[in-house]
Motif scaffolding. Structure first.
Motif, PDB file in Angstrom:
ATOM      1  N   PRO A  41      -4.803   7.279   2.125  1.00  0.00           N
ATOM      2  CA  PRO A  41      -4.465   6.002   1.480  1.00  0.00           C
ATOM      3  C   PRO A  41      -4.728   6.110  -0.021  1.00  0.00           C
ATOM      4  N   LEU A  42      -3.880   5.489  -0.807  1.00  0.00           N
ATOM      5  CA  LEU A  42      -4.009   5.531  -2.259  1.00  0.00           C
ATOM      6  C   LEU A  42      -4.368   4.148  -2.797  1.00  0.00           C
ATOM      7  N   ALA A  43      -5.134   4.134  -3.872  1.00  0.00           N
ATOM      8  CA  ALA A  43      -5.492   2.891  -4.559  1.00  0.00           C
ATOM      9  C   ALA A  43      -5.282   3.102  -6.046  1.00  0.00           C
ATOM     10  N   ASP A  44      -4.937   2.024  -6.740  1.00  0.00           N
ATOM     11  CA  ASP A  44      -4.735   2.123  -8.184  1.00  0.00           C
ATOM     12  C   ASP A  44      -6.011   2.590  -8.864  1.00  0.00           C
ATOM     13  N   HIS A  45      -5.845   3.416  -9.868  1.00  0.00           N
ATOM     14  CA  HIS A  45      -6.949   3.878 -10.701  1.00  0.00           C
ATOM     15  C   HIS A  45      -7.150   2.868 -11.830  1.00  0.00           C
TER      16      HIS A  45
ATOM     17  N   ASP B 156       0.872  -1.595   6.260  1.00  0.00           N
ATOM     18  CA  ASP B 156      -0.414  -1.287   6.886  1.00  0.00           C
ATOM     19  C   ASP B 156      -0.328   0.077   7.562  1.00  0.00           C
TER      20      ASP B 156
ATOM     21  N   PRO C 102       0.811  -1.226   0.000  1.00  0.00           N
ATOM     22  CA  PRO C 102       0.000   0.000   0.000  1.00  0.00           C
ATOM     23  C   PRO C 102       0.844   1.277   0.000  1.00  0.00           C
ATOM     24  N   GLU C 103       0.326   2.269  -0.729  1.00  0.00           N
ATOM     25  CA  GLU C 103       0.964   3.580  -0.775  1.00  0.00           C
ATOM     26  C   GLU C 103       0.051   4.611  -0.126  1.00  0.00           C
ATOM     27  N   PHE C 104       0.678   5.652   0.434  1.00  0.00           N
ATOM     28  CA  PHE C 104      -0.039   6.702   1.140  1.00  0.00           C
ATOM     29  C   PHE C 104       0.512   8.052   0.710  1.00  0.00           C
TER      30      PHE C 104
END
Length: 97
Positions: A85-89, A62, A2-4
């Motif tokens: 928090p970032l999520a893939d587009h 986490d 996960p990326e933030f």
């Protein structure tokens, strides 16, 4: 992993002796280098014209690990921190042509 997106802003450190502040800044810089080397900080930028503000992409397995990394910063108690928090587009996984 996960990326933030993490933004920080240093609040006033009024009341700290100049030598104590210099020590904290040196320790903060050293800790930052450690986090970059470990891969916890993927990229970091300063914001021109906005002293003591940064934007960074951080990586952690986490939220608890990210929190521990942030709390390990010597200036943590004087920082305003925002974490997104970032999520893939979906555009990052286009359908086959």
């Amino acid at each position: 992993m996960p990326e933030f997106l993490v933004t920080t802003r240093l609040r006033s450190v009024a009341g700290l002796a100049p030598d104590e502040l210099a020590r904290l800044f040196a320790e903060e810089r050293q800790r930052g280098f450690e986090l970059v080397r470990s891969g916890a900080i993927k990229h970091i930028w300063r914001i021109p014209g906005a002293p003591y503000r940064t934007v960074s992409i951080r990586v952690a397995p986490d939220a608890a690990t990210l929190q521990a990394d942030l709390e390990s910063l010597p200036l943590f108690h004087w920082l305003d921190i925002e974490v997104v928090p970032l999520a893939d587009h979906p555009l990052m996984n286009p359908p086959p042509a």
